[in-house]
Every structure is written in structure tokens, then in C-alpha cells.
Design a protein around this motif. Structure first.
Motif, short mmCIF file in Angstrom:
data_model
loop_
_atom_site.label_atom_id
_atom_site.label_comp_id
_atom_site.label_asym_id
_atom_site.label_seq_id
_atom_site.Cartn_x
_atom_site.Cartn_y
_atom_site.Cartn_z
N GLN A 164 -4.79 8.17 -26.50
CA GLN A 164 -4.75 6.71 -26.53
C GLN A 164 -3.79 6.18 -25.48
OE1 GLN A 164 -6.77 4.61 -28.37
NE2 GLN A 164 -5.93 3.17 -26.91
N GLY A 165 -2.65 6.81 -25.30
CA GLY A 165 -1.70 6.38 -24.28
C GLY A 165 -2.26 6.48 -22.87
N LEU A 166 -3.01 7.55 -22.60
CA LEU A 166 -3.63 7.70 -21.27
C LEU A 166 -4.72 6.65 -21.06
CD1 LEU A 166 -3.82 11.59 -21.04
CD2 LEU A 166 -2.29 10.06 -19.78
N ARG A 167 -5.48 6.35 -22.11
CA ARG A 167 -6.50 5.28 -22.01
C ARG A 167 -5.83 3.94 -21.72
NH1 ARG A 167 -11.77 6.15 -24.16
NH2 ARG A 167 -11.81 3.91 -24.52
N ASP A 168 -4.72 3.67 -22.42
CA ASP A 168 -3.99 2.42 -22.19
C ASP A 168 -3.47 2.34 -20.76
OD1 ASP A 168 -4.50 1.79 -24.84
OD2 ASP A 168 -2.45 2.26 -25.52
N ALA A 169 -2.99 3.46 -20.23
CA ALA A 169 -2.48 3.48 -18.86
C ALA A 169 -3.61 3.20 -17.87
CB ALA A 169 -1.82 4.83 -18.55
N LEU A 170 -4.79 3.76 -18.11
CA LEU A 170 -5.92 3.49 -17.22
C LEU A 170 -6.37 2.03 -17.32
CD1 LEU A 170 -8.09 6.70 -17.68
CD2 LEU A 170 -6.91 5.95 -15.61
N THR A 171 -6.38 1.50 -18.53
CA THR A 171 -6.76 0.10 -18.71
C THR A 171 -5.77 -0.82 -17.99
OG1 THR A 171 -7.77 0.60 -20.83
CG2 THR A 171 -7.18 -1.70 -20.44
N LEU A 227 -4.12 -0.13 -15.34
CA LEU A 227 -4.39 -0.06 -13.89
C LEU A 227 -5.53 -1.00 -13.50
CD1 LEU A 227 -4.16 3.78 -13.22
CD2 LEU A 227 -2.54 2.02 -12.47
N ASP A 228 -6.54 -1.10 -14.36
CA ASP A 228 -7.67 -1.98 -14.08
C ASP A 228 -7.30 -3.45 -14.18
OD1 ASP A 228 -9.40 0.09 -13.59
OD2 ASP A 228 -10.20 0.15 -15.62
N SER A 229 -6.31 -3.79 -14.99
CA SER A 229 -5.98 -5.19 -15.20
C SER A 229 -4.93 -5.72 -14.23
CB SER A 229 -5.51 -5.41 -16.64
OG SER A 229 -4.29 -4.73 -16.86
N ARG A 230 -4.32 -4.86 -13.45
CA ARG A 230 -3.31 -5.31 -12.49
C ARG A 230 -3.98 -6.07 -11.35
NH1 ARG A 230 0.15 0.22 -12.10
NH2 ARG A 230 1.06 0.08 -14.15
N PRO A 231 -3.35 -7.17 -10.94
CA PRO A 231 -3.94 -7.88 -9.81
C PRO A 231 -3.80 -7.04 -8.54
CG PRO A 231 -1.85 -8.86 -10.43
CD PRO A 231 -2.16 -7.79 -11.45
N GLY A 232 -4.81 -7.07 -7.77
CA GLY A 232 -4.80 -6.33 -6.53
C GLY A 232 -5.23 -7.23 -5.39
N PRO A 233 -5.50 -6.65 -4.25
CA PRO A 233 -5.96 -7.47 -3.13
C PRO A 233 -7.32 -8.08 -3.46
CG PRO A 233 -6.15 -5.14 -2.61
CD PRO A 233 -5.45 -5.25 -3.93
N PRO A 234 -7.62 -9.24 -2.89
CA PRO A 234 -8.91 -9.87 -3.18
C PRO A 234 -10.06 -8.99 -2.68
CG PRO A 234 -7.79 -11.01 -1.39
CD PRO A 234 -6.83 -9.98 -1.92
N ALA A 235 -11.19 -9.16 -3.33
CA ALA A 235 -12.38 -8.41 -2.94
C ALA A 235 -12.79 -8.84 -1.53
CB ALA A 235 -13.51 -8.67 -3.92
N PRO A 236 -13.31 -7.92 -0.74
CA PRO A 236 -13.72 -8.30 0.62
C PRO A 236 -14.87 -9.30 0.58
CG PRO A 236 -14.44 -6.06 0.11
CD PRO A 236 -13.58 -6.52 -1.03
N ALA A 237 -14.82 -10.26 1.48
CA ALA A 237 -15.88 -11.27 1.57
C ALA A 237 -17.00 -10.70 2.43
CB ALA A 237 -15.34 -12.55 2.17
N PHE A 238 -18.22 -10.81 1.94
CA PHE A 238 -19.37 -10.34 2.70
C PHE A 238 -19.93 -11.52 3.49
CE2 PHE A 238 -19.11 -7.37 -0.87
CZ PHE A 238 -19.11 -6.18 -0.16
N PRO A 239 -20.40 -11.28 4.70
CA PRO A 239 -20.96 -12.38 5.50
C PRO A 239 -22.21 -12.95 4.82
CG PRO A 239 -21.29 -10.27 6.61
CD PRO A 239 -20.46 -10.02 5.39
N ARG A 240 -22.32 -14.25 4.84
CA ARG A 240 -23.49 -14.92 4.26
C ARG A 240 -24.63 -14.88 5.27
NH1 ARG A 240 -22.56 -18.06 -0.35
NH2 ARG A 240 -20.38 -18.13 -0.86
N PRO A 241 -25.86 -14.86 4.77
CA PRO A 241 -27.00 -14.89 5.70
C PRO A 241 -27.07 -16.23 6.42
CG PRO A 241 -27.75 -14.99 3.42
CD PRO A 241 -26.27 -14.79 3.40
N PRO A 242 -27.72 -16.28 7.58
CA PRO A 242 -27.86 -17.56 8.29
C PRO A 242 -28.54 -18.59 7.39
CG PRO A 242 -28.87 -15.76 9.53
CD PRO A 242 -28.37 -15.20 8.25
N SER A 243 -28.38 -19.85 7.67
CA SER A 243 -28.88 -20.92 6.80
C SER A 243 -30.40 -21.02 6.79
CB SER A 243 -28.28 -22.26 7.23
OG SER A 243 -28.65 -22.54 8.57
N GLY A 244 -31.11 -20.09 7.31
CA GLY A 244 -32.56 -20.12 7.29
C GLY A 244 -33.13 -19.48 6.05
#
Length: 114
Positions: A78-85, A87-104
Motif C-alpha cells: 500500500q505504501g508503494l502504491r501511495d508513493a506511485l500515486t 508521483l502522478d499527482s505532482r505538478p510537472g512541466p506542461p504537456a507539449p503543444a502540438f501544431p494545429r492543422p491549417p485553417s482549411g
């Protein structure tokens, strides 16, 4: 040595073909396989204090009878599961932005002329 007689301290007891090597010798009659016994498993630090604390908790099982081991293992799990959880909830760098398709509209499939 006669049957039923115990050997003296300077005598070696006779062993016949009927001797079972799995038999517990009389001197070890108090042997209890469920008694506490250190497992002597090496625990290598990970560098993560939460995980290392849980791994050190495993040493507590060395001092318990086997029926006490599940409680330690469940606590560590249970302690190891809590430690992994955590890690997932810590704020990190923002997700990379993907280029949007042209407006067509939607992008054309690969190899299709525009």
C-alpha cells in the motif's frame, strides 16, 4: 549400540539404511519453521525517501513469525502504491503543444496533394 539406547557424548550413533535424512535430529527437536528468522535480503536504496522507507519496513518481517508477514507485506504494498500515486499527482512541466492543422479543415492524409 542396542536398540533404544542413546549414544554417549563420545559415541557416534549407528545409522542404518532406514535413516530418513529429512528427519529432524533429536538435538533440534525444538526447531520451529514458523519461528522468526531473518531473510537477509539486501535492500538497495532507490533515492526516493518514500520508497526507501517502505523497503526498510520489509525488515520488520525478519522479527515476526510467518503468520505476521502478510500484514507487513500489505503495508509495504500500500505504501508503494501511495508513493506511485503521489508521483502522478505532482505538478510537472506542461504537456507539449502540438501544431494545429491549417485553417482549411482537417489535415489531408499523407501523400495527398493539396
Amino acid at each position: 549400540m542396542k536398540s533404544g539406547q542413546r549414544p554417549g557424548p563420545d559415541q557416534v550413533p549407528e545409522r542404518g539404511p532406514e535413516h530418513d535424512p529429512r528427519e529432524v535430529p533429536e538435538s533440534d527437536a525444538e526447531y520451529d519453521p514458523s519461528a522468526p528468522a531473518p531473510l537477509e535480503v539486501a535492500r538497495t536504496p532507490t533515492g526516493n525517501p518514500d520508497v526507501d522507507a517502505r523497503l526498510e519496513r520489509l525488515a520488520d518481517a525478519d522479527h515476526l513469525t510467518t503468520d505476521g508477514h502478510p500484514e507487513v507485506y500489505e503495508d509495504v504494498h500500500q505504501g508503494l502504491r501511495d508513493a506511485l500515486t503521489a508521483l502522478d499527482s505532482r505538478p510537472g512541466p506542461p504537456a507539449p503543444a502540438f501544431p494545429r492543422p491549417p485553417s482549411g479543415g482537417a489535415p489531408a492524409p499523407a501523400g495527398t496533394p493539396r
